[in-house]
Design an enzyme around this catalytic site. Structure first.
Site, PDB file in Angstrom:
ATOM      1  N   LYS A  25      42.523  20.891  36.618  1.00  0.00           N
ATOM      2  CA  LYS A  25      42.520  22.357  36.583  1.00  0.00           C
ATOM      3  C   LYS A  25      42.988  22.957  37.892  1.00  0.00           C
ATOM      4  O   LYS A  25      43.598  24.027  37.899  1.00  0.00           O
ATOM      5  CB  LYS A  25      41.117  22.884  36.231  1.00  0.00           C
ATOM      6  CG  LYS A  25      40.767  22.700  34.766  1.00  0.00           C
ATOM      7  CD  LYS A  25      39.677  23.654  34.328  1.00  0.00           C
ATOM      8  CE  LYS A  25      39.327  23.426  32.865  1.00  0.00           C
ATOM      9  NZ  LYS A  25      38.124  24.166  32.463  1.00  0.00           N
ATOM     10  N   LYS A  61      46.139  15.515  23.177  1.00  0.00           N
ATOM     11  CA  LYS A  61      45.066  16.117  22.397  1.00  0.00           C
ATOM     12  C   LYS A  61      45.483  17.501  21.875  1.00  0.00           C
ATOM     13  O   LYS A  61      46.149  18.251  22.595  1.00  0.00           O
ATOM     14  CB  LYS A  61      43.847  16.245  23.324  1.00  0.00           C
ATOM     15  CG  LYS A  61      42.579  16.666  22.647  1.00  0.00           C
ATOM     16  CD  LYS A  61      41.418  16.615  23.636  1.00  0.00           C
ATOM     17  CE  LYS A  61      40.433  17.712  23.315  1.00  0.00           C
ATOM     18  NZ  LYS A  61      39.315  17.789  24.248  1.00  0.00           N
ATOM     19  N   LYS A  74      43.754  24.161  22.805  1.00  0.00           N
ATOM     20  CA  LYS A  74      43.793  25.622  22.700  1.00  0.00           C
ATOM     21  C   LYS A  74      44.941  26.186  23.511  1.00  0.00           C
ATOM     22  O   LYS A  74      45.412  27.268  23.260  1.00  0.00           O
ATOM     23  CB  LYS A  74      42.516  26.225  23.286  1.00  0.00           C
ATOM     24  CG  LYS A  74      41.241  25.775  22.646  1.00  0.00           C
ATOM     25  CD  LYS A  74      40.075  26.552  23.257  1.00  0.00           C
ATOM     26  CE  LYS A  74      38.968  25.625  23.676  1.00  0.00           C
ATOM     27  NZ  LYS A  74      37.767  26.281  24.143  1.00  0.00           N
TER      28      LYS A  74
END
Ligand code: TRP
Length: 334
Positions: A115, A197, A200
């Protein structure tokens, strides 16, 4: 804390549009676990602000997520469904646990590394101590099991380390939680890049099926799913696109991969994709209808929010007071 049942805690962030992966990989399993455990399902809005959020959007999404928990079948009378920010014990315990967590441990967290690379303009301290808040979430309820995806396993390990460290200094205070990693099929991959994966935050909207996608959209995305040139419907790692479609089909229908292989023996990818699209839509349509119905029932959702925040606060404060006493904070005068 509860005589007869073990405690389960899990949470989800209300950021981005939830995907089929969030539903099949997490929410749907939560519903299955809800009879066996005393469950706390949190909307972790405090974690969300480690990345900059638009206030109106965050508020709206947090409510939609809480409503979705209920629409998916979690009974808010039996499961404690609440907002993290409504229970101040989360932030208070997180502060305390910060003082029992080392910079070195936190800098080894892969999510922090990912992140901070992605949000290089906003590497804030909250992003760094994110796992400590997560540890507080879990430890406040003397949690026995935490259903999480594989990507959160490292955060659960640090939670256990923090709890053990605290217990060894002050004596038994926290239950040491165990991860509960869902069984195979729970990890849904992107339809456009089956090595990745389903997320979102995928830049390619065709990679993810969103929970609010209508039937036509679902079917169109399934039809466009990336497969391979083998032409065989086999469940194997060498055919990740086909494997993912089979996983999705299994998660929707309850079939096993070998049953799916048999059902589609000699058939083409087109047929598989169509069947997956139909199966996904059959899962999502009732969920969407129920979420829309609940959203209109403002008074009911408000009462769930209020009652469950009180319930969560009651249990969380029991642990918090115990911790405060052990570390030497002055007693409250009552
Ligand atoms: N970090 C988790 C995620 O992004 C969400 C989360 C926050 C969580 N607190 C938790 C999950 C406690 C399980 C238990 O998926």
């Amino acid at each position: 804390m509860f005589q007869d049942k073990k405690v389960l805690f899990s949470g989800m962030q209300a950021t981005g549009n939830l995907t089929l992966g969030n539903y099949l990989g997490a929410l749907k399993n939560w519903v299955k676990l809800s009879d066996e455990y005393e469950c706390f399902y949190c909307v972790v809005d405090e974690h969300s602000i480690t990345v900059r959020q638009d206030p109106a959007t965050l508020r709206k999404r947090a409510r939609a997520l809480l409503t979705l928990y209920i629409a998916a079948g979690l009974d808010p009378e039996k499961n404690c469904i609440y907002y993290q920010s409504h229970v101040s014990a989360h932030a208070e315990l997180a502060w305390i646990l910060n003082c029992y967590t080392y910079m070195g441990e936190l800098s080894r967290m892969t999510q922090f590394k990912d992140k901070s690379a992605k949000h290089a303009d906003n590497i804030n301290a909250g992003l760094f101590t994110y796992p400590v808040l997560m540890a507080a979430d879990i430890l406040l309820f003397q949690t026995d099991v935490v259903p999480v995806g594989i990507d959160q396993k490292q955060h659960l390990e640090i939670t256990r380390d923090i709890a053990q460290r605290f217990n060894s200094i002050y004596g038994d205070t926290f239950t040491i939680p165990e991860p509960y990693i869902g069984k195979a099929g729970a990890k849904i991959m992107s339809l456009q890049n089956p090595e990745k994966k389903m997320s979102k935050s995928d830049e390619n909207p065709n990679g993810s099926i969103y929970l609010m996608d209508d039937k036509d959209t679902v079917i169109r995305k399934c039809k466009r799913a990336v497969t391979d040139s083998e032409g065989n419907i086999c469940y194997r790692d060498e055919q990740p696109g086909v494997k993912n479609l089979i996983d999705i089909y299994c998660a929707c229908t309850g079939m096993t991969p070998s049953e799916v292989e048999r059902e589609f023996d000699g058939k083409g990818y087109g047929e598989l994709k169509m069947a997956v699209g139909e199966a996904v839509a059959a899962q999502l349509t009732p969920l969407q209808t129920e979420a829309a119905r609940l959203e209109k029932d403002k008074a009911y959702i408000d009462s769930v929010i209020k009652n469950n925040a009180e319930k969560a606060s009651y249990f969380a404060n029991r642990t918090l007071r115990k911790v405060q006493r052990k570390i030497g904070f002055p007693d409250r005068i009552r």
